[in-house]
Motif scaffolding. Structure first.
Motif, PDB file in Angstrom:
ATOM      1  N   GLY A   1       0.704  -1.225  -0.180  1.00 53.82           N
ATOM      2  CA  GLY A   1      -0.012   0.104   0.033  1.00 53.82           C
ATOM      3  C   GLY A   1       0.600   1.338  -0.075  1.00 53.82           C
ATOM      4  N   TRP A   2       0.094   2.348   0.036  1.00 53.24           N
ATOM      5  CA  TRP A   2       0.596   3.675  -0.011  1.00 53.24           C
ATOM      6  C   TRP A   2       1.540   3.868   1.060  1.00 53.24           C
ATOM      7  N   VAL A   3       1.255   3.395   2.152  1.00 60.11           N
ATOM      8  CA  VAL A   3       1.831   3.678   3.683  1.00 60.11           C
ATOM      9  C   VAL A   3       3.317   3.010   3.573  1.00 60.11           C
ATOM     10  N   GLY A   4       3.236   1.763   2.980  1.00 61.52           N
ATOM     11  CA  GLY A   4       4.491   1.233   2.948  1.00 61.52           C
ATOM     12  C   GLY A   4       5.495   1.846   2.095  1.00 61.52           C
ATOM     13  N   TRP A   5       5.118   1.998   0.955  1.00 60.07           N
ATOM     14  CA  TRP A   5       5.914   2.921   0.326  1.00 60.07           C
ATOM     15  C   TRP A   5       6.475   4.217   0.773  1.00 60.07           C
ATOM     16  N   MET A   6       5.441   5.055   1.485  1.00 63.05           N
ATOM     17  CA  MET A   6       5.852   6.225   2.145  1.00 63.05           C
ATOM     18  C   MET A   6       6.922   5.941   3.162  1.00 63.05           C
ATOM     19  N   LEU A   7       6.970   4.782   3.809  1.00 63.17           N
ATOM     20  CA  LEU A   7       7.911   4.146   4.848  1.00 63.17           C
ATOM     21  C   LEU A   7       9.210   3.939   4.072  1.00 63.17           C
ATOM     22  N   ILE A   8       9.334   3.441   3.101  1.00 63.91           N
ATOM     23  CA  ILE A   8      10.212   3.013   2.334  1.00 63.91           C
ATOM     24  C   ILE A   8      11.073   4.424   1.869  1.00 63.91           C
ATOM     25  N   THR A   9      10.325   5.191   1.487  1.00 64.54           N
ATOM     26  CA  THR A   9      10.887   6.579   1.083  1.00 64.54           C
ATOM     27  C   THR A   9      11.419   7.350   2.076  1.00 64.54           C
ATOM     28  N   SER A  10      10.608   7.720   3.174  1.00 71.36           N
ATOM     29  CA  SER A  10      10.997   8.103   4.286  1.00 71.36           C
ATOM     30  C   SER A  10      12.254   7.662   5.146  1.00 71.36           C
ATOM     31  N   HIS A  11      12.469   6.498   5.268  1.00 69.92           N
ATOM     32  CA  HIS A  11      13.516   5.750   5.915  1.00 69.92           C
ATOM     33  C   HIS A  11      14.670   5.775   5.133  1.00 69.92           C
ATOM     34  N   PHE A  12      14.496   5.712   3.632  1.00 68.40           N
ATOM     35  CA  PHE A  12      15.688   5.698   2.802  1.00 68.40           C
ATOM     36  C   PHE A  12      16.390   7.142   2.766  1.00 68.40           C
ATOM     37  N   ALA A  13      15.361   8.051   2.787  1.00 69.81           N
ATOM     38  CA  ALA A  13      15.917   9.472   3.089  1.00 69.81           C
ATOM     39  C   ALA A  13      16.611   9.684   4.529  1.00 69.81           C
ATOM     40  N   MET A  14      16.198   9.009   5.365  1.00 71.30           N
ATOM     41  CA  MET A  14      16.837   9.032   6.906  1.00 71.30           C
ATOM     42  C   MET A  14      18.182   8.727   6.527  1.00 71.30           C
ATOM     43  N   ALA A  15      18.393   7.600   6.014  1.00 69.56           N
ATOM     44  CA  ALA A  15      19.821   7.133   5.807  1.00 69.56           C
ATOM     45  C   ALA A  15      20.635   7.878   4.931  1.00 69.56           C
ATOM     46  N   VAL A  16      19.975   8.601   3.844  1.00 69.06           N
ATOM     47  CA  VAL A  16      20.880   9.493   3.017  1.00 69.06           C
ATOM     48  C   VAL A  16      21.306  10.633   3.685  1.00 69.06           C
ATOM     49  N   GLN A  17      20.394  11.286   4.569  1.00 72.03           N
ATOM     50  CA  GLN A  17      20.657  12.802   5.178  1.00 72.03           C
ATOM     51  C   GLN A  17      21.848  12.319   6.161  1.00 72.03           C
ATOM     52  N   ALA A  18      21.920  11.273   6.821  1.00 66.88           N
ATOM     53  CA  ALA A  18      22.990  10.864   7.833  1.00 66.88           C
ATOM     54  C   ALA A  18      24.236  10.719   6.849  1.00 66.88           C
ATOM     55  N   ILE A  19      24.046  10.328   5.865  1.00 69.98           N
ATOM     56  CA  ILE A  19      25.429  10.310   5.030  1.00 69.98           C
ATOM     57  C   ILE A  19      25.856  11.725   4.403  1.00 69.98           C
ATOM     58  N   LEU A  20      24.746  12.495   4.133  1.00 68.04           N
ATOM     59  CA  LEU A  20      24.971  13.763   3.492  1.00 68.04           C
ATOM     60  C   LEU A  20      25.757  14.899   4.357  1.00 68.04           C
ATOM     61  N   TYR A  21      25.572  14.472   5.540  1.00 69.72           N
ATOM     62  CA  TYR A  21      26.153  15.455   6.832  1.00 69.72           C
ATOM     63  C   TYR A  21      27.340  14.944   7.464  1.00 69.72           C
ATOM     64  N   ILE A  22      28.081  14.010   6.811  1.00 71.87           N
ATOM     65  CA  ILE A  22      29.234  13.470   7.491  1.00 71.87           C
ATOM     66  C   ILE A  22      30.274  14.628   7.595  1.00 71.87           C
ATOM     67  N   PRO A  23      30.455  15.699   6.784  1.00 75.58           N
ATOM     68  CA  PRO A  23      31.402  16.710   7.181  1.00 75.58           C
ATOM     69  C   PRO A  23      31.049  17.603   8.295  1.00 75.58           C
ATOM     70  N   PHE A  24      30.100  17.500   8.925  1.00 77.16           N
ATOM     71  CA  PHE A  24      29.504  18.144  10.096  1.00 77.16           C
ATOM     72  C   PHE A  24      30.082  17.455  11.359  1.00 77.16           C
ATOM     73  N   TYR A  25      30.002  16.113  11.322  1.00 83.32           N
ATOM     74  CA  TYR A  25      30.365  15.348  12.529  1.00 83.32           C
ATOM     75  C   TYR A  25      31.751  15.710  13.015  1.00 83.32           C
ATOM     76  N   LYS A  26      31.794  15.590  14.437  1.00 80.90           N
ATOM     77  CA  LYS A  26      33.080  15.936  15.050  1.00 80.90           C
ATOM     78  C   LYS A  26      33.269  14.752  16.164  1.00 80.90           C
ATOM     79  N   PHE A  27      32.529  13.862  15.875  1.00 87.48           N
ATOM     80  CA  PHE A  27      32.583  12.746  17.233  1.00 87.48           C
ATOM     81  C   PHE A  27      34.095  12.019  17.141  1.00 87.48           C
ATOM     82  N   GLY A  28      34.478  11.384  18.368  1.00 85.81           N
ATOM     83  CA  GLY A  28      35.572  10.933  18.347  1.00 85.81           C
ATOM     84  C   GLY A  28      35.469   9.449  18.649  1.00 85.81           C
TER      85      GLY A  28
END
Length: 200
Positions: free
Chosen positions: A107-134
């Protein structure tokens, strides 16, 4: 002349865009916790913190964005955000695709979850230059992540996908190695930032 990548990075790092990203992630976090409300009702209170995995991951990222907006780095939060956003973003994509294979429709909810969760992973990678963790922050985030896997698959608190529960052992095995891969990503991000070039 400014390259396309430079223009994209200027957009991603602009404070106005960060405010928009903050709103999107905060809204997604609230929606995610509401999504898990029915499972929390049937869960012992001592496990509540470990059940809504994806909303907690987006909460970590929301807090990291707040830090960037005030010119601070919440380093442990950043490590948790990178590891858990990639992990649970990709995990949810795989689970919903498996549900599609198992049932023939999500259903559309499942596809919405796929899209939104994939975007979660992508944004985490895109902002790698911001991270300063040790390394210590990665270690603590790794303990949290692997402990969560133990709670999910040994103590039976994994997110409930009714059509997939018969595969819980296989899903648990996959999830463990996904955790290891995401921890490795954080480690290599740290190594790349901190390694000293070898002089000739």
């Amino acid at each position: 002349m400014m390259t396309l990548l430079s223009r994209i990075w200027l957009l991603l790092s602009h404070k106005s865009f960060l405010w928009l990203l903050l709103f999107v992630n905060l809204s997604g976090t609230v929606y995610g916790y509401d999504w898990y409300k029915w499972q929390l009702v049937i869960t012992e209170p001592k496990y509540w913190i470990f059940v809504p995995d994806s909303p907690t991951a987006s909460l970590f990222f929301t807090l990291a964005i707040i830090g960037w907006l005030i010119n601070r780095n919440f380093k442990l939060i950043e490590a948790l955000a990178l590891i858990t956003l990639v992990k649970y973003g990709l995990w949810a994509v795989v689970m919903n695709l498996l549900t599609l294979i198992e049932t023939g429709s999500i259903g559309w909810v499942g596809w919405m979850l796929i899209t939104s969760h994939f975007a979660m992973a992508v944004q985490a990678i895109l902002y790698i230059p911001f991270y300063k963790f040790g390394f210590g922050h990665i270690t603590l985030a790794a303990i949290w992540t692997l402990h969560n896997d133990v709670i999910d698959y040994i103590f039976g608190q994994m997110p409930i996908y009714s059509n997939l529960m018969k595969y819980s052992n296989q899903i648990g095995y996959f999830t463990f190695w996904l955790s290891i891969a995401c921890i490795a990503i954080a480690y290599f991000v740290w190594r790349e930032r901190t390694q000293t070039p070898i002089s000739s």
